[in-house]
Write a protein that holds these residues in place. Structure first.
Motif, PDB file in Angstrom:
ATOM      1  N   ASN A 114       0.780  -0.956   0.077  1.00 19.00           N
ATOM      2  CA  ASN A 114      -0.238  -0.093  -0.108  1.00 19.00           C
ATOM      3  C   ASN A 114       0.963   1.273   0.037  1.00 19.00           C
ATOM      4  N   LYS A 115       0.332   2.285  -0.428  1.00 19.41           N
ATOM      5  CA  LYS A 115       1.350   3.453  -0.480  1.00 19.41           C
ATOM      6  C   LYS A 115       0.515   4.581   0.194  1.00 19.41           C
ATOM      7  N   ASN A 116       1.214   5.224   1.485  1.00 19.63           N
ATOM      8  CA  ASN A 116       0.897   6.138   1.949  1.00 19.63           C
ATOM      9  C   ASN A 116       1.130   7.618   1.511  1.00 19.63           C
ATOM     10  N   ILE A 117       0.268   8.526   1.333  1.00 16.13           N
ATOM     11  CA  ILE A 117       0.690   9.910   0.973  1.00 16.13           C
ATOM     12  C   ILE A 117       0.438  10.916   1.987  1.00 16.13           C
ATOM     13  N   HIS A 118       1.515  11.591   2.096  1.00 11.49           N
ATOM     14  CA  HIS A 118       1.670  12.722   3.202  1.00 11.49           C
ATOM     15  C   HIS A 118       1.747  13.926   2.626  1.00 11.49           C
ATOM     16  N   LYS A 119       1.460  15.090   3.282  1.00 11.38           N
ATOM     17  CA  LYS A 119       1.885  16.445   2.882  1.00 11.38           C
ATOM     18  C   LYS A 119       3.263  16.648   3.319  1.00 11.38           C
ATOM     19  N   LEU A 120       4.075  17.429   2.775  1.00  6.37           N
ATOM     20  CA  LEU A 120       5.607  17.973   3.181  1.00  6.37           C
ATOM     21  C   LEU A 120       5.283  19.249   3.738  1.00  6.37           C
ATOM     22  N   ASP A 121       6.164  19.509   4.706  1.00  6.91           N
ATOM     23  CA  ASP A 121       6.047  20.966   5.522  1.00  6.91           C
ATOM     24  C   ASP A 121       7.056  21.771   4.493  1.00  6.91           C
ATOM     25  N   ASN A 122       7.422  22.898   4.930  1.00  8.73           N
ATOM     26  CA  ASN A 122       8.206  24.016   4.163  1.00  8.73           C
ATOM     27  C   ASN A 122       9.602  23.628   4.524  1.00  8.73           C
ATOM     28  N   GLN A 123       9.935  22.738   5.308  1.00  9.99           N
ATOM     29  CA  GLN A 123      11.376  22.221   5.304  1.00  9.99           C
ATOM     30  C   GLN A 123      11.550  20.937   4.572  1.00  9.99           C
ATOM     31  N   GLY A 124      10.436  20.389   3.996  1.00  7.36           N
ATOM     32  CA  GLY A 124      10.349  19.016   3.169  1.00  7.36           C
ATOM     33  C   GLY A 124      10.322  17.954   4.203  1.00  7.36           C
ATOM     34  N   GLN A 125       9.895  17.993   5.397  1.00  5.32           N
ATOM     35  CA  GLN A 125       9.689  16.890   6.446  1.00  5.32           C
ATOM     36  C   GLN A 125       8.107  16.411   6.241  1.00  5.32           C
ATOM     37  N   GLN A 126       8.264  15.269   6.402  1.00  9.49           N
ATOM     38  CA  GLN A 126       6.862  14.448   6.382  1.00  9.49           C
ATOM     39  C   GLN A 126       5.766  15.015   7.412  1.00  9.49           C
ATOM     40  N   GLY A 127       4.741  15.362   6.914  1.00  5.54           N
ATOM     41  CA  GLY A 127       3.625  15.988   7.614  1.00  5.54           C
ATOM     42  C   GLY A 127       2.388  15.154   7.601  1.00  5.54           C
ATOM     43  N   GLU A 128       1.267  15.975   7.611  1.00  8.36           N
ATOM     44  CA  GLU A 128       0.013  15.446   7.611  1.00  8.36           C
ATOM     45  C   GLU A 128      -0.311  14.220   6.736  1.00  8.36           C
ATOM     46  N   PHE A 129      -0.961  13.305   7.268  1.00  6.76           N
ATOM     47  CA  PHE A 129      -1.290  12.061   6.441  1.00  6.76           C
ATOM     48  C   PHE A 129      -2.505  12.373   5.585  1.00  6.76           C
ATOM     49  N   ILE A 130      -2.475  12.032   4.162  1.00  3.76           N
ATOM     50  CA  ILE A 130      -3.356  12.294   3.168  1.00  3.76           C
ATOM     51  C   ILE A 130      -4.348  11.114   2.948  1.00  3.76           C
ATOM     52  N   LYS A 131      -3.727  10.202   2.468  1.00  2.00           N
ATOM     53  CA  LYS A 131      -4.587   8.917   2.119  1.00  2.00           C
ATOM     54  C   LYS A 131      -3.457   7.786   1.829  1.00  2.00           C
ATOM     55  N   THR A 132      -4.185   6.519   1.731  1.00  3.17           N
ATOM     56  CA  THR A 132      -3.681   5.426   1.561  1.00  3.17           C
ATOM     57  C   THR A 132      -4.143   4.770   0.299  1.00  3.17           C
ATOM     58  N   VAL A 133      -3.235   4.351  -0.617  1.00  3.22           N
ATOM     59  CA  VAL A 133      -3.613   3.825  -1.931  1.00  3.22           C
ATOM     60  C   VAL A 133      -3.320   2.341  -1.799  1.00  3.22           C
ATOM     61  N   LEU A 134      -4.284   1.447  -1.782  1.00  2.00           N
ATOM     62  CA  LEU A 134      -4.260   0.112  -1.559  1.00  2.00           C
ATOM     63  C   LEU A 134      -3.641  -0.797  -2.818  1.00  2.00           C
ATOM     64  N   ASP A 135      -2.875  -1.920  -2.682  1.00  3.81           N
ATOM     65  CA  ASP A 135      -2.140  -2.561  -3.635  1.00  3.81           C
ATOM     66  C   ASP A 135      -1.548  -1.932  -4.490  1.00  3.81           C
ATOM     67  N   PHE A 136      -0.505  -0.865  -4.171  1.00  2.00           N
ATOM     68  CA  PHE A 136       0.111  -0.284  -4.974  1.00  2.00           C
ATOM     69  C   PHE A 136       1.725  -0.560  -4.750  1.00  2.00           C
ATOM     70  N   ASP A 137       2.325  -1.259  -5.893  1.00  2.00           N
ATOM     71  CA  ASP A 137       3.731  -1.827  -6.007  1.00  2.00           C
ATOM     72  C   ASP A 137       4.306  -1.039  -6.931  1.00  2.00           C
ATOM     73  N   VAL A 138       5.237   0.092  -6.483  1.00  4.49           N
ATOM     74  CA  VAL A 138       5.841   0.979  -7.341  1.00  4.49           C
ATOM     75  C   VAL A 138       7.013   0.269  -8.318  1.00  4.49           C
ATOM     76  N   ARG A 139       7.357  -0.917  -7.747  1.00  2.00           N
ATOM     77  CA  ARG A 139       8.533  -1.841  -8.509  1.00  2.00           C
ATOM     78  C   ARG A 139       7.854  -2.337  -9.814  1.00  2.00           C
ATOM     79  N   ARG A 140       6.566  -2.413  -9.981  1.00  2.00           N
ATOM     80  CA  ARG A 140       5.669  -2.897 -11.063  1.00  2.00           C
ATOM     81  C   ARG A 140       5.511  -1.975 -12.192  1.00  2.00           C
ATOM     82  N   ARG A 141       5.893  -0.596 -11.715  1.00  2.00           N
ATOM     83  CA  ARG A 141       5.845   0.527 -12.896  1.00  2.00           C
ATOM     84  C   ARG A 141       6.727   0.470 -14.059  1.00  2.00           C
ATOM     85  N   LYS A 142       6.336   1.067 -15.059  1.00  2.00           N
ATOM     86  CA  LYS A 142       7.328   1.112 -16.308  1.00  2.00           C
ATOM     87  C   LYS A 142       8.776   1.878 -16.038  1.00  2.00           C
TER      88      LYS A 142
END
Length: 121
Positions: free
Chosen positions: A12-40
């Protein structure tokens, strides 16, 4: 808004906002069954062993044309670890280049109505 994607072991992939310093911030959503290694684009970078550009593609979630720039990442022993990549929305690139041409290179002439050839095969 800048975002960071964190790939988890559960494919699954979790998507978060980044703050002004590029640090992980607020959670946005989870996308199920996402394996980036299968992408072209991931496979192209892994298999080439060097930085690559993808073909232009339709980024459905943004309803825009984009392309991907990436590079394989290796550890000190040369073992493949993954791919560092970014997606570039073509309209953003176009706006950026337009600003450069008009603000920084006043004598340059930008051609209007440029066309990007998209291979849909």
């Amino acid at each position: 808004m800048s975002k960071i994607v964190i790939q988890s072991k559960s494919k699954n992939k979790n998507i978060h906002k980044l703050d002004n310093q590029g640090q992980q911030g607020e959670f946005i959503k989870t996308v199920l069954d996402f394996d980036v290694r299968r992408r072209k684009w991931y496979q192209a970078n892994k298999n080439s062993g060097e930085p690559t550009w993808s073909n232009v593609y339709a980024w459905v979630s943004r309803d825009q044309l984009a392309l991907n720039a990436g590079a394989p990442v290796y550890d000190k022993e040369g073992k493949f670890q993954g791919v560092l990549a970014t997606d570039l929305v073509l309209s953003y690139v176009s706006n950026f280049l337009s600003c450069i041409l008009h603000l920084h290179l006043p004598k340059a002439e930008a051609e209007k109505n440029q066309v990007v050839k998209v291979n849909l095969d």
